[in-house]
Design a protein around this motif. Structure first.
Motif, PDB file in Angstrom:
ATOM      1  N   MET A 254       0.840  -1.184   0.000  1.00  0.00           N
ATOM      2  CA  MET A 254       0.000   0.000   0.000  1.00  0.00           C
ATOM      3  C   MET A 254       0.885   1.249   0.000  1.00  0.00           C
ATOM      4  O   MET A 254       1.864   1.326   0.727  1.00  0.00           O
ATOM      5  N   ALA A 255       0.525   2.214  -0.809  1.00  0.00           N
ATOM      6  CA  ALA A 255       1.308   3.446  -0.933  1.00  0.00           C
ATOM      7  C   ALA A 255       1.276   4.238   0.373  1.00  0.00           C
ATOM      8  O   ALA A 255       0.237   4.362   1.014  1.00  0.00           O
ATOM      9  N   LYS A 256       2.414   4.754   0.736  1.00  0.00           N
ATOM     10  CA  LYS A 256       2.523   5.629   1.907  1.00  0.00           C
ATOM     11  C   LYS A 256       2.500   7.072   1.437  1.00  0.00           C
ATOM     12  O   LYS A 256       2.896   7.391   0.320  1.00  0.00           O
ATOM     13  N   ARG A 257       2.087   7.956   2.316  1.00  0.00           N
ATOM     14  CA  ARG A 257       1.980   9.384   2.017  1.00  0.00           C
ATOM     15  C   ARG A 257       3.191  10.101   2.595  1.00  0.00           C
ATOM     16  O   ARG A 257       3.470   9.973   3.786  1.00  0.00           O
ATOM     17  N   VAL A 258       3.894  10.867   1.738  1.00  0.00           N
ATOM     18  CA  VAL A 258       5.105  11.560   2.172  1.00  0.00           C
ATOM     19  C   VAL A 258       4.980  13.043   1.830  1.00  0.00           C
ATOM     20  O   VAL A 258       4.782  13.405   0.674  1.00  0.00           O
ATOM     21  N   LEU A 259       5.089  13.868   2.856  1.00  0.00           N
ATOM     22  CA  LEU A 259       5.123  15.318   2.676  1.00  0.00           C
ATOM     23  C   LEU A 259       6.583  15.730   2.517  1.00  0.00           C
ATOM     24  O   LEU A 259       7.413  15.380   3.356  1.00  0.00           O
TER      25      LEU A 259
ATOM     26  N   SER B 218      10.518  14.156  -4.709  1.00  0.00           N
ATOM     27  CA  SER B 218       9.158  13.707  -5.042  1.00  0.00           C
ATOM     28  C   SER B 218       9.191  12.609  -6.098  1.00  0.00           C
ATOM     29  O   SER B 218       8.482  11.599  -5.980  1.00  0.00           O
ATOM     30  N   ASP B 219      10.009  12.797  -7.133  1.00  0.00           N
ATOM     31  CA  ASP B 219      10.120  11.779  -8.182  1.00  0.00           C
ATOM     32  C   ASP B 219      10.665  10.459  -7.633  1.00  0.00           C
ATOM     33  O   ASP B 219      10.168   9.379  -7.971  1.00  0.00           O
ATOM     34  N   LEU B 220      11.672  10.544  -6.778  1.00  0.00           N
ATOM     35  CA  LEU B 220      12.233   9.336  -6.162  1.00  0.00           C
ATOM     36  C   LEU B 220      11.176   8.600  -5.338  1.00  0.00           C
ATOM     37  O   LEU B 220      11.065   7.376  -5.416  1.00  0.00           O
ATOM     38  N   LEU B 221      10.438   9.350  -4.564  1.00  0.00           N
ATOM     39  CA  LEU B 221       9.415   8.747  -3.710  1.00  0.00           C
ATOM     40  C   LEU B 221       8.299   8.127  -4.545  1.00  0.00           C
ATOM     41  O   LEU B 221       7.845   7.016  -4.263  1.00  0.00           O
ATOM     42  N   ARG B 222       7.874   8.825  -5.585  1.00  0.00           N
ATOM     43  CA  ARG B 222       6.819   8.287  -6.455  1.00  0.00           C
ATOM     44  C   ARG B 222       7.311   7.040  -7.199  1.00  0.00           C
ATOM     45  O   ARG B 222       6.547   6.103  -7.419  1.00  0.00           O
ATOM     46  N   ALA B 223       8.595   7.008  -7.567  1.00  0.00           N
ATOM     47  CA  ALA B 223       9.169   5.834  -8.233  1.00  0.00           C
ATOM     48  C   ALA B 223       9.134   4.606  -7.325  1.00  0.00           C
ATOM     49  O   ALA B 223       9.174   3.474  -7.802  1.00  0.00           O
ATOM     50  N   HIS B 224       9.048   4.848  -6.017  1.00  0.00           N
ATOM     51  CA  HIS B 224       8.949   3.759  -5.044  1.00  0.00           C
ATOM     52  C   HIS B 224       7.519   3.613  -4.527  1.00  0.00           C
ATOM     53  O   HIS B 224       7.292   3.150  -3.407  1.00  0.00           O
ATOM     54  N   ALA B 225       6.565   4.067  -5.341  1.00  0.00           N
ATOM     55  CA  ALA B 225       5.127   3.864  -5.124  1.00  0.00           C
ATOM     56  C   ALA B 225       4.542   4.642  -3.944  1.00  0.00           C
ATOM     57  O   ALA B 225       3.526   4.246  -3.384  1.00  0.00           O
ATOM     58  N   HIS B 226       5.157   5.757  -3.576  1.00  0.00           N
ATOM     59  CA  HIS B 226       4.612   6.587  -2.510  1.00  0.00           C
ATOM     60  C   HIS B 226       3.856   7.767  -3.105  1.00  0.00           C
ATOM     61  O   HIS B 226       4.173   8.245  -4.193  1.00  0.00           O
TER      62      HIS B 226
END
Length: 122
Positions: A1-6, A19-27
């Motif tokens: 399940m995707a986690k939410r990262v501010l 942001s791109d790195l985090l989204r690439a890891h499904a966040h």
């Protein structure tokens, strides 16, 4: 399940990179460029992790960490905070952790270390 990262970062390129790195890891990410908006954004976004620069305009990352830790919403106050900063000395890391950060990554970042710390905190 995707986690939410501010992501709280005033430098547009770093904000995009993180942001791109985090989204690439499904966040799921939300970015804030001004520390004055970060607390309100955190309350609205309900992150599982906050990635934060320390050198921010208007409100320092130290102040922001303290505001989050003192927030009346216990759930928000308990959210892990990863400081990502150009402050690279041993004393800097100790001050950042003493302020309430759970992790510390110095800039320029190692992509592998950044991803590993995010994974550890989530």
């Amino acid at each position: 399940m995707a986690k939410r990262v501010l992501v709280v970062e005033d430098n547009e390129l770093n904000l995009k990179l993180f942001s791109d790195l985090l989204r690439a890891h499904a966040h799921l990410t939300e970015g804030v460029r001004d520390g004055r908006e970060a607390l309100e954004a955190a309350r609205a976004f309900r992150p599982d992790l906050i990635v934060m620069d320390i050198q921010l305009p208007h409100v320092s990352g130290f102040e922001l960490i303290q505001q989050i830790r003192a927030d009346e919403d216990a759930e928000l106050a308990a959210v892990p905070i990863m400081a990502v900063t150009a402050y690279a000395g041993r004393e800097d890391e100790e001050r950042i952790r003493a302020a309430g950060a759970n992790a510390y990554v110095s800039k320029p970042i190692s992509l592998m270390r950044f991803v590993a710390e995010v994974g550890r905190l989530l």
